[in-house]
Design a protein around this motif. Structure first.
Motif, short mmCIF file in Angstrom:
data_model
loop_
_atom_site.label_atom_id
_atom_site.label_comp_id
_atom_site.label_asym_id
_atom_site.label_seq_id
_atom_site.Cartn_x
_atom_site.Cartn_y
_atom_site.Cartn_z
N LEU A 1 2.24 -3.20 -21.54
CA LEU A 1 1.47 -2.54 -22.59
C LEU A 1 1.51 -1.02 -22.42
CD1 LEU A 1 -1.73 -4.76 -23.00
CD2 LEU A 1 0.04 -4.33 -24.70
N GLU A 2 1.55 -0.57 -21.17
CA GLU A 2 1.57 0.86 -20.92
C GLU A 2 2.80 1.51 -21.52
OE1 GLU A 2 1.34 3.98 -17.13
OE2 GLU A 2 1.67 1.84 -16.78
N ASN A 3 3.97 0.88 -21.36
CA ASN A 3 5.19 1.47 -21.88
C ASN A 3 5.20 1.46 -23.41
OD1 ASN A 3 7.85 2.60 -21.21
ND2 ASN A 3 8.66 0.80 -22.26
N VAL A 4 4.72 0.36 -24.00
CA VAL A 4 4.65 0.30 -25.47
C VAL A 4 3.66 1.34 -25.99
CG1 VAL A 4 4.07 -1.14 -27.45
CG2 VAL A 4 5.31 -2.13 -25.52
N GLY A 5 2.54 1.53 -25.26
CA GLY A 5 1.57 2.54 -25.65
C GLY A 5 2.16 3.95 -25.63
N GLU A 6 3.00 4.23 -24.63
CA GLU A 6 3.64 5.54 -24.57
C GLU A 6 4.62 5.72 -25.72
OE1 GLU A 6 5.33 5.51 -20.70
OE2 GLU A 6 3.50 6.24 -19.71
N MET A 7 5.33 4.66 -26.08
CA MET A 7 6.24 4.74 -27.22
C MET A 7 5.46 4.98 -28.51
SD MET A 7 8.99 1.73 -26.32
CE MET A 7 10.04 2.14 -27.70
N VAL B 1 0.84 -1.20 0.00
CA VAL B 1 0.00 0.00 0.00
C VAL B 1 0.87 1.25 0.00
CG1 VAL B 1 -1.62 1.35 1.38
CG2 VAL B 1 -2.00 -1.09 1.07
N ASP B 2 1.91 1.26 0.83
CA ASP B 2 2.81 2.40 0.89
C ASP B 2 3.47 2.66 -0.46
OD1 ASP B 2 2.20 2.65 3.57
OD2 ASP B 2 4.00 1.62 4.28
N LEU B 3 3.86 1.58 -1.14
CA LEU B 3 4.51 1.72 -2.44
C LEU B 3 3.52 2.22 -3.49
CD1 LEU B 3 7.07 1.33 -4.14
CD2 LEU B 3 6.39 -1.06 -4.51
N LEU B 4 2.30 1.69 -3.47
CA LEU B 4 1.28 2.10 -4.43
C LEU B 4 0.98 3.59 -4.32
CD1 LEU B 4 -0.85 1.19 -6.57
CD2 LEU B 4 -2.44 0.89 -4.68
N LEU B 5 0.94 4.09 -3.08
CA LEU B 5 0.63 5.50 -2.87
C LEU B 5 1.82 6.41 -3.16
CD1 LEU B 5 -1.42 5.24 0.46
CD2 LEU B 5 -2.30 5.52 -1.87
N ALA B 6 3.02 5.84 -3.18
CA ALA B 6 4.22 6.66 -3.34
C ALA B 6 4.67 6.81 -4.79
CB ALA B 6 5.37 6.07 -2.52
N VAL B 7 4.28 5.88 -5.66
CA VAL B 7 4.76 5.91 -7.04
C VAL B 7 3.58 5.92 -8.00
CG1 VAL B 7 6.87 4.69 -6.39
CG2 VAL B 7 4.90 3.38 -7.22
N SER B 8 3.85 6.15 -9.28
CA SER B 8 2.79 6.21 -10.28
C SER B 8 2.40 4.83 -10.81
CB SER B 8 3.23 7.09 -11.46
OG SER B 8 4.39 6.57 -12.07
N GLU B 9 3.21 3.82 -10.57
CA GLU B 9 2.91 2.47 -11.05
C GLU B 9 1.73 1.88 -10.28
OE1 GLU B 9 6.72 0.18 -11.15
OE2 GLU B 9 7.55 2.17 -10.83
N GLN B 10 1.02 0.96 -10.94
CA GLN B 10 -0.13 0.33 -10.32
C GLN B 10 0.05 -1.17 -10.12
OE1 GLN B 10 -3.55 1.33 -12.70
NE2 GLN B 10 -3.45 3.49 -12.18
N ASP B 11 0.91 -1.77 -10.90
CA ASP B 11 1.19 -3.20 -10.80
C ASP B 11 2.67 -3.39 -10.53
OD1 ASP B 11 -1.48 -3.50 -11.50
OD2 ASP B 11 -1.03 -3.79 -13.62
#
Length: 380
Positions: free
Chosen positions: A349-355, A261-271
């Motif tokens: 998929l998120e990173n490929v989508g950004e590219m 939970v702490d990590l999820l709230l601290a960074v933009s990543e979700q998985d």
């Protein structure tokens, strides 16, 4: 599959019922009963719906078995209230192969309708009169004629030249005999979206919600097919190492849900990958974390709730093939390993989508086709 019930496996392909399909059956039965029909009529109505969807399953098997002929496996077939979906691992890009696969489904409906019509010609000397088509209103009296005409309707509807119907793929395959694949897809998608606008117009002036639903379904389907084709073309010739994420946050199996939970709230990543001794042993997605928080305490170990790690992909593999696996397995990330099996990154998929988004921006500036290879040149 989440939300689906496995009902069997035939010729090596699993068949699933989505839970909403069961609502359709129950709703149909209640409709007949509340409309003042007797139990026999209600059961006949449900039986006709089941017979129609059995034809839909056969339709999807037509696609699947035709694709198998060209070495394309089918992961499964799922029935929804609006129809069926055969999940092919990929779409054959040779135009003649795609043409055969696309026509195989409607051909099944043609055969079913033809068999019923042939039976009527042999036993009665004439075809069922369309004016006597009882449809779902009188299923007990017109079961076979209704089934025949519904298959004819499915045949015609599926051959409309618009994605995601089979006719859209037929149109693309025919265009691809003369044009390159992306251009053929773009034209076919534009035709489909044009038809969607026409459906939507008539749906509005006639106050017909069914036509409006079809219009939305066709428009979004055409848009999705066009985007998927652009992705396949843009990733062709690119290696996984050029698109993988190398800077990411991870969890250890012995960390707690509080740490997650702490990590999820601290960074933009979700998985988050779960890594132990340099190897990815699991994945903790945001969805799985939220579910675990409703069932477990904050001191529960990550290893007790994480999802199994998907099989790794080699950094030297081709990106388009890895993306097909990523989408087919319905996972948020794939571990990327080097020749020695050491973890060197993640494919998402998120990173490929950004590219893709960056490449598209470059295309608008330069007028050249998007190239992921040029964007990731320094990473290879």
């Amino acid at each position: 599959m989440g939300g689906s019930l496995r009902v069997g496996r035939f010729v090596g392909i699993d068949v699933f019922l989505h839970w909403t399909f069961l609502l359709l059956i129950a709703g149909a039965f209640v409709y007949y009963v509340l409309s003042g029909n007797d139990l026999a009529t209600a059961l006949a109505g449900v039986g006709l719906i089941l017979a129609v969807f059995a034809c839909v399953v056969l339709h999807e098997y037509g696609h699947a078995l035709a694709a198998r002929r060209y070495g394309v496996p089918t992961r499964d077939i799922t029935l929804y209230p609006i129809g069926g979906v055969a999940r092919l691992e990929r779409i054959p890009e040779k135009p003649r192969q795609e043409l055969v696969v696309a026509l195989a489904g409607p051909a099944v409906n043609f055969v079913v309708a033809g068999l019923i019509a042939g039976g009527y010609l042999v036993t009665r000397g004439s075809l069922p009169d369309f004016n006597e088509f009882g449809g779902l209103a009188a299923p007990a009296d017109y079961f076979l004629p209704s089934l025949m005409w519904i298959n004819v309707a499915l045949l015609v509807f599926n051959l409309l030249p618009a994605f995601p119907m089979d006719g859209g793929r037929v149109l693309r395959a025919l265009l691809a005999l003369k044009l390159d694949y992306p251009r053929a897809t773009q034209i076919a998608a534009s035709v489909g979206q044009g038809m969607a606008i026409v459906f939507g117009f008539f749906g509005l002036i006639q106050f017909n919600p069914f036509l409006l639903f079809i219009a939305l379904f066709v428009y979004l389907g055409a848009q999705q097919e066009s985007s998927a084709t652009q992705l396949r073309v843009a990733t062709r010739g690119v290696h996984v190492r050029q698109a993988m994420v190398t800077d990411y946050h991870d969890l250890h199996p012995w960390q707690t849900l509080q740490d997650a939970v702490d990590l999820l709230l601290a960074v933009s990543e979700q998985d988050f990958p779960v890594i132990q001794d340099g190897q990815m042993v699991g994945v903790l997605t945001r969805k799985r974390l939220v579910q675990a928080l409703s069932e477990q305490t904050m001191q529960t170990r990550v290893q007790q709730v994480m999802l199994p790690a998907p099989a790794p992909v080699n950094a030297g593999n081709m990106l388009d093939q890895a993306l097909e696996r990523l989408q087919a397995d319905d996972v948020s990330m794939l571990p990327v390993v080097d020749q020695e099996g050491a973890l060197v990154g993640l494919l998402t998929l998120e990173n490929v989508g950004e590219m893709m988004m960056l490449a598209s921006a470059m295309r608008r500036r330069t007028g050249m086709a998007p190239s992921l290879d040029s964007l990731a040149e320094g990473r290879s």
